[in-house]
Design a protein around this motif. Structure first.
Motif, PDB file in Angstrom:
ATOM      1  N   LEU A 137      -2.703  14.433 -26.042  1.00  0.00           N
ATOM      2  CA  LEU A 137      -1.902  15.527 -27.270  1.00  0.00           C
ATOM      3  C   LEU A 137      -1.963  14.735 -28.509  1.00  0.00           C
ATOM      4  O   LEU A 137      -1.625  15.551 -29.496  1.00  0.00           O
ATOM      5  CB  LEU A 137      -0.535  15.249 -26.617  1.00  0.00           C
ATOM      6  CG  LEU A 137      -0.004  15.979 -25.346  1.00  0.00           C
ATOM      7  CD1 LEU A 137       1.348  15.508 -25.041  1.00  0.00           C
ATOM      8  CD2 LEU A 137      -0.247  17.439 -25.415  1.00  0.00           C
ATOM      9  N   ASP A 138      -2.372  13.594 -28.547  1.00  0.00           N
ATOM     10  CA  ASP A 138      -2.650  12.831 -29.879  1.00  0.00           C
ATOM     11  C   ASP A 138      -1.502  12.848 -30.658  1.00  0.00           C
ATOM     12  O   ASP A 138      -1.448  13.373 -31.975  1.00  0.00           O
ATOM     13  CB  ASP A 138      -3.790  13.427 -30.331  1.00  0.00           C
ATOM     14  CG  ASP A 138      -4.473  12.546 -31.502  1.00  0.00           C
ATOM     15  OD1 ASP A 138      -4.161  11.458 -31.510  1.00  0.00           O
ATOM     16  OD2 ASP A 138      -5.258  13.040 -32.702  1.00  0.00           O
ATOM     17  N   THR A 139      -0.351  12.194 -30.379  1.00  0.00           N
ATOM     18  CA  THR A 139       0.824  12.510 -31.132  1.00  0.00           C
ATOM     19  C   THR A 139       1.385  11.024 -31.659  1.00  0.00           C
ATOM     20  O   THR A 139       0.699  10.076 -31.149  1.00  0.00           O
ATOM     21  CB  THR A 139       1.987  13.004 -30.469  1.00  0.00           C
ATOM     22  OG1 THR A 139       2.562  11.751 -29.412  1.00  0.00           O
ATOM     23  CG2 THR A 139       1.868  14.216 -29.522  1.00  0.00           C
ATOM     24  N   ASP A 140       2.387  10.699 -32.243  1.00  0.00           N
ATOM     25  CA  ASP A 140       2.912   9.610 -32.778  1.00  0.00           C
ATOM     26  C   ASP A 140       3.950   9.110 -31.863  1.00  0.00           C
ATOM     27  O   ASP A 140       4.471   8.106 -31.911  1.00  0.00           O
ATOM     28  CB  ASP A 140       3.397   9.444 -34.061  1.00  0.00           C
ATOM     29  CG  ASP A 140       4.613  10.481 -34.388  1.00  0.00           C
ATOM     30  OD1 ASP A 140       4.893  11.277 -33.428  1.00  0.00           O
ATOM     31  OD2 ASP A 140       4.895  10.674 -35.226  1.00  0.00           O
ATOM     32  N   LEU A 141       4.031   9.640 -30.613  1.00  0.00           N
ATOM     33  CA  LEU A 141       5.236   9.399 -29.533  1.00  0.00           C
ATOM     34  C   LEU A 141       4.496   8.648 -28.380  1.00  0.00           C
ATOM     35  O   LEU A 141       3.347   8.574 -28.156  1.00  0.00           O
ATOM     36  CB  LEU A 141       5.752  10.582 -28.971  1.00  0.00           C
ATOM     37  CG  LEU A 141       6.336  11.571 -30.020  1.00  0.00           C
ATOM     38  CD1 LEU A 141       6.511  13.028 -29.542  1.00  0.00           C
ATOM     39  CD2 LEU A 141       7.592  10.989 -30.584  1.00  0.00           C
ATOM     40  N   GLN A 142       5.417   8.053 -27.632  1.00  0.00           N
ATOM     41  CA  GLN A 142       4.909   7.332 -26.454  1.00  0.00           C
ATOM     42  C   GLN A 142       5.864   7.742 -25.043  1.00  0.00           C
ATOM     43  O   GLN A 142       6.924   8.105 -25.145  1.00  0.00           O
ATOM     44  CB  GLN A 142       5.362   5.865 -26.773  1.00  0.00           C
ATOM     45  CG  GLN A 142       4.255   5.281 -27.799  1.00  0.00           C
ATOM     46  CD  GLN A 142       4.148   3.673 -27.914  1.00  0.00           C
ATOM     47  OE1 GLN A 142       5.263   2.989 -27.654  1.00  0.00           O
ATOM     48  NE2 GLN A 142       3.510   3.008 -28.299  1.00  0.00           N
ATOM     49  N   LEU A 143       5.151   7.581 -23.873  1.00  0.00           N
ATOM     50  CA  LEU A 143       5.964   7.535 -22.640  1.00  0.00           C
ATOM     51  C   LEU A 143       6.598   6.250 -22.379  1.00  0.00           C
ATOM     52  O   LEU A 143       6.472   5.384 -22.808  1.00  0.00           O
ATOM     53  CB  LEU A 143       4.900   7.872 -21.648  1.00  0.00           C
ATOM     54  CG  LEU A 143       4.161   9.404 -21.572  1.00  0.00           C
ATOM     55  CD1 LEU A 143       3.191   8.999 -20.542  1.00  0.00           C
ATOM     56  CD2 LEU A 143       5.056  10.417 -21.113  1.00  0.00           C
ATOM     57  N   GLU A 144       7.817   6.546 -21.906  1.00  0.00           N
ATOM     58  CA  GLU A 144       8.747   5.607 -21.353  1.00  0.00           C
ATOM     59  C   GLU A 144       8.062   4.913 -20.255  1.00  0.00           C
ATOM     60  O   GLU A 144       7.126   5.472 -19.609  1.00  0.00           O
ATOM     61  CB  GLU A 144      10.083   6.185 -21.107  1.00  0.00           C
ATOM     62  CG  GLU A 144      10.823   6.641 -22.400  1.00  0.00           C
ATOM     63  CD  GLU A 144      12.081   7.154 -22.028  1.00  0.00           C
ATOM     64  OE1 GLU A 144      12.694   7.141 -21.019  1.00  0.00           O
ATOM     65  OE2 GLU A 144      12.757   7.688 -23.042  1.00  0.00           O
ATOM     66  N   SER A 145       8.514   3.846 -19.779  1.00  0.00           N
ATOM     67  CA  SER A 145       8.060   3.035 -18.625  1.00  0.00           C
ATOM     68  C   SER A 145       8.027   3.770 -17.261  1.00  0.00           C
ATOM     69  O   SER A 145       7.034   3.603 -16.541  1.00  0.00           O
ATOM     70  CB  SER A 145       8.657   1.813 -18.425  1.00  0.00           C
ATOM     71  OG  SER A 145      10.185   2.051 -18.027  1.00  0.00           O
ATOM     72  N   ASP A 146       8.868   4.931 -17.354  1.00  0.00           N
ATOM     73  CA  ASP A 146       8.854   5.746 -15.781  1.00  0.00           C
ATOM     74  C   ASP A 146       8.180   6.813 -16.059  1.00  0.00           C
ATOM     75  O   ASP A 146       8.149   8.004 -15.304  1.00  0.00           O
ATOM     76  CB  ASP A 146      10.489   5.868 -15.747  1.00  0.00           C
ATOM     77  CG  ASP A 146      11.047   6.857 -16.656  1.00  0.00           C
ATOM     78  OD1 ASP A 146      10.422   6.967 -17.669  1.00  0.00           O
ATOM     79  OD2 ASP A 146      11.975   7.579 -16.258  1.00  0.00           O
ATOM     80  N   LEU A 147       7.264   7.069 -17.271  1.00  0.00           N
ATOM     81  CA  LEU A 147       6.267   8.123 -17.467  1.00  0.00           C
ATOM     82  C   LEU A 147       6.837   9.293 -17.867  1.00  0.00           C
ATOM     83  O   LEU A 147       6.538  10.547 -17.643  1.00  0.00           O
ATOM     84  CB  LEU A 147       5.402   8.450 -16.074  1.00  0.00           C
ATOM     85  CG  LEU A 147       4.548   7.379 -15.814  1.00  0.00           C
ATOM     86  CD1 LEU A 147       3.727   7.638 -14.452  1.00  0.00           C
ATOM     87  CD2 LEU A 147       3.567   6.925 -16.710  1.00  0.00           C
TER      88      LEU A 147
END
Length: 212
Positions: A137-147
């Motif tokens: 997706l190439d965003t500036d966001l991140q997944l949390e540890s639980d995906l």
């Protein structure tokens, strides 16, 4: 008789205008929805029966504990899915870790008490598959540890991520925060309208060109 006459006028003239404004207002205000990332990976390699190709897709990540994200799912279901699922090329896809199939089925059953869930799909992947897909997706966001992530994303028929580019003091909007009903109402609803209108206008234009 006079009342019936007015009702007929409303049905024949007012409702089509309202339907037109439903789409045209978004296009007038924002133009085409910006392409933020190209070449988003499809989910056909994950377990499930879904593909982004030829569909306008809202994508979400509910993680290993979707029961903790019921509020997000409910907000998206009520504010976005329920409003647009009857468009034949519109769908929801929730990306979830393998092992959460039963939880997903329970969530779908619960949400199905409110609306037909035929366009709400789940796909299941291992951790690396989910992280690789999210990375595409190439965003500036991140997944949390639980995906999981509270953000939902709009993918077009050509597998591009759509959203809003930087405007004034507002940063680029890659995804929509499903914990915020106001963001879904004030931004995501408009953006889904725009992309639906965009494709329908293109279809009408192509049909008109073929008839010449």
């Amino acid at each position: 008789m006079q009342v019936k006459k007015y009702l007929v006028l409303v049905v024949l003239f007012i409702l089509p205008i309202v339907a037109y404004l439903f789409f045209a207002s978004g296009v007038t205000n924002f133009g085409k929805l910006s392409v933020l990332s190209k070449g988003v990976s499809d989910v056909v390699h994950m377990d499930g029966d879904a593909s982004f190709k030829d569909n306008i897709t809202v994508v979400g990540f509910l993680g290993n504990h979707p029961d903790n994200k019921n509020g997000n799912a409910f907000n998206l279901n009520q504010k976005i899915y329920k409003r647009f699922y009857q468009f034949k090329d519109f769908q929801f896809v929730m990306v979830m870790p393998k092992g959460t199939e039963e939880k997903a089925a329970n969530l779908k059953k619960e949400l199905g008490l409110l609306v037909d869930m035929k366009k709400w799909n789940f796909v299941f992947g291992d951790e690396q598959q989910i992280r690789d897909f999210f990375g595409s997706l190439d965003t500036d966001l991140q997944l949390e540890s639980d995906l999981s992530t509270p953000y939902a994303f709009i993918i077009d028929k050509e597998l591009n991520l759509r959203g809003r580019t930087e405007d004034g003091e507002e940063a680029t909007l890659y995804g929509f925060d499903a914990t915020s009903v106001s963001e879904l109402n004030n931004k995501m609803v408009d953006d889904v309208k725009i992309i639906l209108a965009e494709y329908r206008m293109a279809l009408k234009k192509n049909s008109a060109n073929r008839q010449k």
